[in-house]
Design a protein around this motif. Structure first.
Motif, mmCIF file in Angstrom:
data_model
loop_
_atom_site.group_PDB
_atom_site.id
_atom_site.type_symbol
_atom_site.label_atom_id
_atom_site.label_comp_id
_atom_site.label_asym_id
_atom_site.label_seq_id
_atom_site.Cartn_x
_atom_site.Cartn_y
_atom_site.Cartn_z
ATOM 1 N N SER A 1 0.820 -1.211 0.000
ATOM 2 C CA SER A 1 0.000 0.000 0.000
ATOM 3 C C SER A 1 0.851 1.257 0.000
ATOM 4 C CB SER A 1 -0.937 0.009 1.211
ATOM 5 O OG SER A 1 -0.203 0.053 2.419
ATOM 6 N N SER B 1 3.845 5.620 -6.248
ATOM 7 C CA SER B 1 3.495 4.605 -7.235
ATOM 8 C C SER B 1 3.931 3.229 -6.760
ATOM 9 C CB SER B 1 4.157 4.929 -8.577
ATOM 10 O OG SER B 1 5.576 4.898 -8.433
ATOM 11 N N SER C 1 -3.340 -1.478 -2.429
ATOM 12 C CA SER C 1 -4.150 -0.263 -2.336
ATOM 13 C C SER C 1 -3.279 0.984 -2.446
ATOM 14 C CB SER C 1 -4.933 -0.232 -1.018
ATOM 15 O OG SER C 1 -4.053 -0.177 0.094
ATOM 16 N N THR C 2 -3.839 2.014 -3.077
ATOM 17 C CA THR C 2 -3.157 3.292 -3.208
ATOM 18 C C THR C 2 -4.201 4.396 -3.287
ATOM 19 O OG1 THR C 2 -1.569 4.588 -4.519
ATOM 20 C CG2 THR C 2 -3.087 3.185 -5.719
ATOM 21 N N THR C 3 -3.779 5.615 -2.998
ATOM 22 C CA THR C 3 -4.682 6.748 -3.141
ATOM 23 C C THR C 3 -4.462 7.432 -4.481
ATOM 24 O OG1 THR C 3 -4.728 7.109 -0.748
ATOM 25 C CG2 THR C 3 -5.424 8.942 -2.129
ATOM 26 N N VAL D 1 -0.455 2.100 -10.181
ATOM 27 C CA VAL D 1 -0.148 0.722 -9.794
ATOM 28 C C VAL D 1 0.130 -0.123 -11.037
ATOM 29 C CG1 VAL D 1 -1.024 -1.380 -8.708
ATOM 30 C CG2 VAL D 1 -1.561 0.852 -7.721
ATOM 31 N N SER E 1 -7.889 1.924 -5.688
ATOM 32 C CA SER E 1 -7.231 3.199 -5.926
ATOM 33 C C SER E 1 -8.273 4.303 -5.923
ATOM 34 C CB SER E 1 -6.496 3.177 -7.267
ATOM 35 O OG SER E 1 -6.081 4.478 -7.643
ATOM 36 N N GLY F 1 -5.184 6.838 -8.770
ATOM 37 C CA GLY F 1 -4.043 6.228 -9.428
ATOM 38 C C GLY F 1 -4.463 5.140 -10.406
ATOM 39 N N ILE G 1 -4.559 1.771 -12.525
ATOM 40 C CA ILE G 1 -4.225 0.395 -12.173
ATOM 41 C C ILE G 1 -4.024 -0.419 -13.448
ATOM 42 C CG2 ILE G 1 -5.030 -1.732 -11.078
ATOM 43 C CD1 ILE G 1 -6.692 0.014 -9.178
ATOM 44 N N SER H 1 -11.834 1.722 -8.245
ATOM 45 C CA SER H 1 -11.183 3.018 -8.379
ATOM 46 C C SER H 1 -12.260 4.088 -8.408
ATOM 47 C CB SER H 1 -10.351 3.069 -9.661
ATOM 48 O OG SER H 1 -9.829 4.363 -9.864
#
Length: 330
Positions: free
Chosen positions: A185, A190, A205-207, A211, A225, A228, A230, A243
């Protein structure tokens, strides 16, 4: 499989971003009048500076617990029977400013230093951390936990029953990692993941960071996301991908048994090889569904499209994003 809650992601992400902003400003700018105390710059593990090295016998180590604040982390596999830990700083470090190492119940714990919560911590500069683990130990860890607040993380060649790698404002570059339950995460960094194998679950997971997951394998995969993009390619039986405003593109080596893709305004793309069949449920307000496979049933903005046996269950949901199933070239 656990379903992603987009609203929860957004709410938590906003809170994290605000807190992260406060910390980063405090560390790297003059916004609070303390930026002039710092001389962070860019510091890689190979960069020159004050270097401090430590060793630890690896024989009884079954887990790694790493907690870092400001600077890059590199985890790599080496030889011998000792774990080598090196921190590099642009300035001479007092004893209390150096990293702390301890061991408990077979877990080696490495953290920034003892006073990182105090104001004095702000006078510390960025420090890089490199940990080299003997191959025999690196490939049979029970737990691998590595977190960073402001800095990139790079890890290659580890195997852990449970693995959790996270960074708030840094990127993740991870390859050749195996485990039962793996989690990666970031908030604003990135992710570039390669050759990731999970025996049970893979959670990503990312904000706002993009990815990329190439050559992954897991029975259950969840990826989320906010903004970001994916992109993923590999093999999973179950997929839950969500997302808010970014596109999601998933390429599969075989058709998953159950896959769900959801976005508010991002485009959804699933690429499948020839397979026995699937039923695709799709729903959108202004986006349209299309398939390169010869499907029967509904078309347009919402409905169910069936190919072959209709055994695999696929679902797509957007507000305005396009939804499509592509046919993988042989």
């Amino acid at each position: 499989m656990k379903k992603s809650a987009v609203l929860t992601i957004v709410t938590c992400s906003i809170a994290i971003v605000i807190l992260t902003g406060v910390l980063v400003v405090g560390l790297k700018s003059d916004g609070f009048g303390i930026g002039k105390l710092l001389d962070t710059g860019s510091l890689s593990p190979e960069a020159g500076g004050e270097k401090y090295s430590y060793t630890w016998e690896s024989e009884e180590i079954e887990g790694l617990d790493i907690s870092w604040i400001n600077g890059p982390i590199e985890l790599k596999v080496g030889t011998g029977n000792e774990i080598l830990i090196t921190e590099v700083s642009k300035h001479v470090l007092e004893e209390k400013e150096r990293l702390q190492i301890s061991s408990s119940n077979g877990v080696l714990k490495i953290k920034w230093n003892s006073d990182f919560i105090s104001f004095g911590f702000l006078q510390n500069m960025e420090k890089s951390l490199t940990i080299t683990v003997p191959k025999e130990t690196a490939e049979k860890l029970e737990n691998l936990n590595c977190s960073n607040t402001s800095g990139d993380i790079k890890a290659i060649g580890f195997a852990a029953k449970n693995g959790d790698v996270s960074s708030t404002s840094g990127s993740l570059t991870v390859s050749d990692v195996k485990g039962e339950e793996l989690s990666f995460s970031t908030v604003s960094g990135s992710m570039d993941l390669l050759n990731i194998y999970a025996e049970k679950t893979l959670d990503i997971s990312t904000t706002s960071g993009a990815v990329k997951v190439d050559h992954f394998q897991a029975p259950e995969t969840e990826v989320s996301s906010v903004s970001g993009k994916i992109w993923m390619s590999g093999d999973t039986n179950e997929l839950d991908a969500s997302s808010v405003s970014a596109s999601i593109e998933a390429e599969f080596l075989k058709c998953p048994e159950d896959a769900s893709m959801e976005s508010v305004s991002g485009k959804l793309t699933m690429e499948l090889p020839e397979n026995d069949g699937f039923q695709a449920k799709f729903s959108s307000i202004s986006g349209k569904f299309s398939s390169e496979f010869p499907v029967t049933g509904d078309s347009g903005k919402s409905g169910i499209a069936i190919y072959g046996s209709g055994k695999a269950e696929l679902s797509f949901s957007t507000t305005s994003g396009k939804m499509e199933i592509l046919k993988r070239a042989e």
